[in-house]
Design an enzyme around this catalytic site. Structure first.
Site, PDB file in Angstrom:
ATOM      1  N   HIS A  68       0.835  -1.202   0.000  1.00 52.53           N
ATOM      2  CA  HIS A  68       0.000   0.000   0.000  1.00 52.53           C
ATOM      3  C   HIS A  68       0.861   1.240   0.000  1.00 52.53           C
ATOM      4  O   HIS A  68       2.044   1.196   0.347  1.00 52.53           O
ATOM      5  CB  HIS A  68      -0.922   0.019   1.223  1.00 52.53           C
ATOM      6  CG  HIS A  68      -0.205  -0.015   2.532  1.00 52.53           C
ATOM      7  ND1 HIS A  68       0.312  -1.178   3.066  1.00 52.53           N
ATOM      8  CD2 HIS A  68       0.111   0.962   3.419  1.00 52.53           C
ATOM      9  CE1 HIS A  68       0.893  -0.921   4.219  1.00 52.53           C
ATOM     10  NE2 HIS A  68       0.802   0.378   4.460  1.00 52.53           N
ATOM     11  N   CYS A 183       1.669   3.807  11.821  1.00 54.59           N
ATOM     12  CA  CYS A 183       2.637   3.282  10.859  1.00 54.59           C
ATOM     13  C   CYS A 183       3.000   4.398   9.887  1.00 54.59           C
ATOM     14  O   CYS A 183       2.337   5.444   9.878  1.00 54.59           O
ATOM     15  CB  CYS A 183       2.092   2.060  10.120  1.00 54.59           C
ATOM     16  SG  CYS A 183       0.729   2.423   8.993  1.00 54.59           S
TER      17      CYS A 183
END
Length: 667
Positions: A68, A183
Site C-alpha cells: 500500500h 505506521c
C-alpha cells in the site's frame, strides 16, 4: 452503487494471480488500477509502492499481503485484490507466503471519508470469516461485494481459542488499558494493529481504548481515560504524538507489526507491567521494569533507533542550513567577501545601496546559521522523549555554541536531554505534582542538569575535539583532501540513501556550522564533494540507459528518464531501482563514479554553502565549471562501467530481457 464510487470493482479482482515474483504480481495488480483510471502513472505508482515496501515488510502473516501507499498518481482511494495459488513472499514474520494480496492505493490529500473506508477494510482483514470467504470465492463480483461491505461473509467464524484467565487490576476490577497505533503511511498496519489489540483485550477480559494515529484522522484519548488506565501499549513505527500524556504509566513499547501479530502477548505484558507498578506503589521513583518500559524487541534495534533520533534532528536542521547558507552565499555574490565585516544594517540600511542589500542578506544568513545547533539538539531530544525534551535540548544546543562545542556538542546535548527527560517522565509522583510535571518540574530540572553537564563536564572536551576537526578541515590539501573526497564519494554511492549515505551527508551538513564567514573553508569543500558524489549514481544510470538501452528492461529505461532529473536535483535514491535489480553490477559502478567525482571536487577546491539543491544552486558554487566537469567525469565512469559489466553477463539473459520487453510491448 455505481462502480465509480466503489473502493473495488470486479475489474480490480484477479482470482488467478499468476506471477510467482512479487514485483511482477504488484505490476499486474497496478495495471488493473491503471486500466480502470484509478492510477495515472503506472511506473510512478509502482515506485511509490516500492518505497513503502522498503520502509517495512507488508506481509501480515496468515497468508495476507497488503502492499500500500499514498501516491500523487492515484485518483481516488482504491483497492486491487489478487489471489495467488503459489503464494508470494512479502516477508511476513511467521514466514508464510501470501495467497491473498490487497493492493491499497490512497491519493495524496485524500479526504477523511474515503480514508475511513480504507481504515475499516484494514480492520476487517483481522476477521477470519472475511478472509475465509475471500479464499472460497469463485466470482470477482462476489469478492468486490465482500470488500465493499455489500455482502456479509458466508464462511463461518472459526472457533476461538480457549480464553485466558481474565486480566484483572488490583481490587478485582477488569484491567484498563490504553493504546496508540501508527505506521509510516497510516493506512493499513495502524488499523489492523488496533483491531488485533481490541480482540486480544476482549479475549483476556480487559478493557482497552485505542487511539489510531492514521490517515483517517485521530481522536485523542480523553485525559480521564488515560488517567484511569493501568498500563499503556504503544505499537508504532513513527513517533507517537503527545507521548508525554502517558508519563508515569507502565508502558509496553513495540513496533506496529507486533501489535498485529502478537496482540495477545502484548496484552499479557501490559498486565504484568500493571501488576509490577501496583506492587511498587508508594515508592517515590519506582524502578521501571526493563521488560515493560523498554522491551527486548525494541532494545535489539537500538542502533536503528539511535540513527532515527539523529536523523530527526538533522531533518529539522537542514532548512536552517539551506536558508542560512544560501543567504550568506548571496551576500558574498553581491557584496564580495568583505561583506562579512560590514556594520549591522539596523539603523544603517540604504535602500539604494547594493552594499546594504548584500550586508542584509549576509547578516540574515548568519542569524539563521545561529539556530543550527540548538535546532539539531532540540529535535534529537524531541525524537527520543517528545515535546518535554525540546526545552533542555534547545538550551543544551545553545550552550554548545557558547562553549564552542559546535554540532558535535549539539549531538551530545540532544541525546543527553532526550534520555534524561525520557527517564523523568517515568517517575511516579503524587497526583498533586503530576499536573505540573510537564510545564514546571521537567523543564526546570532537565535544563539545570543539561546546563551543568554542558558547561562543566562535557562541553570543553567536545569543544577541543571540534576545534581540532575545524583546523583539520581547513588545512586539508593535496592528497589528504582528495582521499577524503574519495571516501565520502564511496559512502554516498554504496547504499544510495541508506545509513552510510546519511552518515556522509550528516558529516558534511554538520561541518557547515564550522565555516563561519570564511569563503574557502574546508567544510565548504566537503559539502561540495558530498553533493556532487550523490548526484553521480542516478546521472550515470540515466546515461547508461540512453546509450545502451538494450542492456536494460523497458521499466529500467523509463526509470532512466526520471533519473536525469533526480540526479541533477541531488536525489541519490534515483539510482535505487537499478541497484535493487542488479546490485552486483550497479553498486560497484556507482561507487567508482562517485569516488572519482568526490576526489576531483576536493582537488579542484570547489565550495558549497547550501546543503542541497543540485545543479539548481550552481551559481552559488565556487569554481562551478570545474564542479560540473567533476560530475560529468563521474557520470561517464559510472555509465561506462555498468555498461561493460552488464555486457559481460550471459548473452541469453540479455536476450531474454529483450524478448520479455517485446512481448510486453505486443500485449
Amino acid at each position: 452503487m455505481h462502480d465509480s464510487g466503489r473502493l473495488i470493482t470486479p475489474a480490480l479482482v484477479d482470482l488467478y494471480l499468476a506471477p510467482a515474483d512479487k514485483a511482477e504480481a504488484l505490476r499486474a495488480l497496478a495495471q488493473r488500477l491503471t486500466a480502470e483510471g484509478r492510477v495515472t502513472d503506472l511506473d510512478g505508482f509502482l515506485a511509490d509502492i516500492a518505497a513503502r515496501e522498503a520502509q517495512a515488510p507488508t506481509g501480515m502473516g496468515d497468508g495476507i499481503g497488503i502492499p500500500h501507499c499514498r501516491s500523487a498518481h492515484v485518483t481516488r482511494p482504491s483497492l486491487a485484490f489478487g489471489r495467488s495459488a503459489r503464494g508470494l513472499d512479502f516477508d511476513a514474520s511467521d514466514g508464510s507466503t501470501a495467497d491473498l494480496v490487497f493492493m491499497i492505493a490512497a491519493p495524496d490529500g485524500a479526504d477523511d471519508a474515503h480514508l475511513q473506508i480504507l481504515a475499516a477494510l484494514a480492520r476487517r482483514l483481522m476477521d477470519p470469516a472475511f478472509t475465509g470467504a475471500l479464499r472460497a470465492a469463485t466470482d470477482p463480483s462476489a469478492v468486490a461485494a465482500l470488500v465493499n461491505g455489500e455482502e456479509a461473509p458466508a464462511a463461518p467464524v472459526p472457533a476461538a481459542p480457549a480464553a485466558p484467565a481474565p486480566a484483572a487490576a488490583p481490587g478485582g476490577r477488569p484491567l484498563r488499558l490504553v493504546a496508540v497505533t501508527s505506521c509510516p503511511t497510516g493506512i493499513a498496519h495502524t488499523y489492523m494493529a488496533a483491531q488485533a489489540l481490541e480482540q486480544a483485550a476482549a479475549r483476556a477480559g480487559a478493557e482497552i481504548q485505542v487511539e489510531t494515529q492514521g490517515s483517517a484522522g485521530s481522536t485523542p484519548l480523553a485525559p480521564a481515560v488515560i488517567a484511569a488506565a493501568d498500563a499503556v501499549i504503544l505499537a508504532h513505527d513513527v513517533e507517537v504524538r503527545d507521548r508525554a500524556r502517558f508519563a508515569g504509566k507502565p508502558t509496553v513499547d513495540v513496533g506496529v507489526k507486533a501489535g498485529v501479530n502478537r496482540a495477545d502477548e502484548l496484552i499479557a505484558r501490559a498486565t504484568r507491567a500493571a501488576g509490577a507498578a501496583a506492587g511498587a506503589a508508594g515508592v517515590g521513583t519506582a524502578g521501571d521494569e526493563p521488560s515493560a518500559a523498554e522491551p527486548a524487541a525494541r532494545q535489539e534495534h537500538w542502533g536503528n533507533r539511535l540513527r532515527q533520533y539523529l536523523m530527526t534532528g538533522v531533518s529539522y536542521m537542514i532548512p536552517f542550513v539551506a536558508a542560512g547558507g544560501l543567504l550568506i552565499a548571496l551576500g558574498f555574490a553581491i557584496g564580495g567577501y568583505r561583506i562579512s565585516s560590514a556594520p549591522s544594517v539596523v539603523g544603517h540600511f540604504d535602500w539604494t545601496s547594493q552594499h546594504s542589500w548584500a550586508a542584509m542578506l549576509f547578516q540574515a544568513g548568519a542569524v539563521a546559521f545561529g539556530f543550527l545547533v540548538p535546532i539539531l539538539s532540540g529535535y534529537i531530544a524531541y525524537a527520543i522523549a517528545d515535546r518535554p525534551a525540546l526545552t533542555p535540548g534547545i538550551v543544551g544546543g545553545a550552550i554548545s555554541v557558547v562553549v564552542g562545542a559546535g554540532f558535535l556538542g549539539g549531538l551530545v546535548s540532544g541525546l543527553l536531554s532526550g534520555f534524561l527527560v525520557l527517564w523523568m517522565v517515568r517517575w511516579r509522583v503524587p497526583k498533586a505534582v503530576a499536573g505540573i510535571m510537564p510545564v514546571v518540574v521537567i523543564p526546570l530540572v532537565s535544563v539545570a542538569v543539561i546546563d551543568f553537564l554542558m558547561f562543566v563536564v562535557v562541553g570543553s572536551p567536545i569543544a577541543s575535539v571540534m576545534s581540532g576537526l575545524t583546523d583539520w578541515l581547513n588545512s586539508l590539501s593535496g592528497t589528504n583532501a582528495i582521499l577524503l573526497g574519495v571516501l565520502l564519494g564511496a559512502m554516498m554511492a554504496f547504499d544510495m540513501g541508506g545509513p552510510l549515505n546519511k552518515v556522509a551527508y550528516t558529516f558534511a551538513a554538520g561541518a557547515l556550522t564550522t565555516a563561519g564567514s570564511t569563503p574557502d573553508a574546508g567544510s565548504l569543500k566537503v559539502m561540495a564533494a558530498v553533493m556532487a558524489a550523490g548526484m553521480t549514481p542516478p546521472l550515470g544510470m540515466a546515461l547508461a540507459t540512453t546509450v545502451r538501452g538494450r542492456l536494460f528492461t523497458r521499466e529500467e529505461r523509463e526509470n532512466g528518464k526520471a533519473a536525469w532529473v533526480l540526479g541533477a536535483s541531488f536525489i541519490t535514491e534515483g539510482a535505487i531501482p537499478f541497484a535493487a535489480a542488479d546490485p552486483l553490477r550497479v553498486i560497484p559502478a556507482a561507487m567508482a563514479g562517485s569516488m572519482t567525482t568526490g576526489g576531483l571536487v576536493m582537488a579542484f577546491g570547489s565550495t558549497l554553502r547550501a546543503p542541497h539543491g543540485g545543479i539548481w544552486v550552481l551559481p552559488l558554487i565556487g569554481n562551478p565549471l570545474l564542479y560540473v566537469l567533476a560530475i560529468a567525469v563521474g557520470t561517464v565512469i559510472t555509465a561506462a562501467l555498468v555498461t561493460v559489466l552488464k555486457g559481460l553477463r550471459r548473452p541469453d539473459a540479455a536476450a531474454g530481457a529483450d524478448r520479455t520487453d517485446q512481448v510486453a510491448a505486443a500485449v
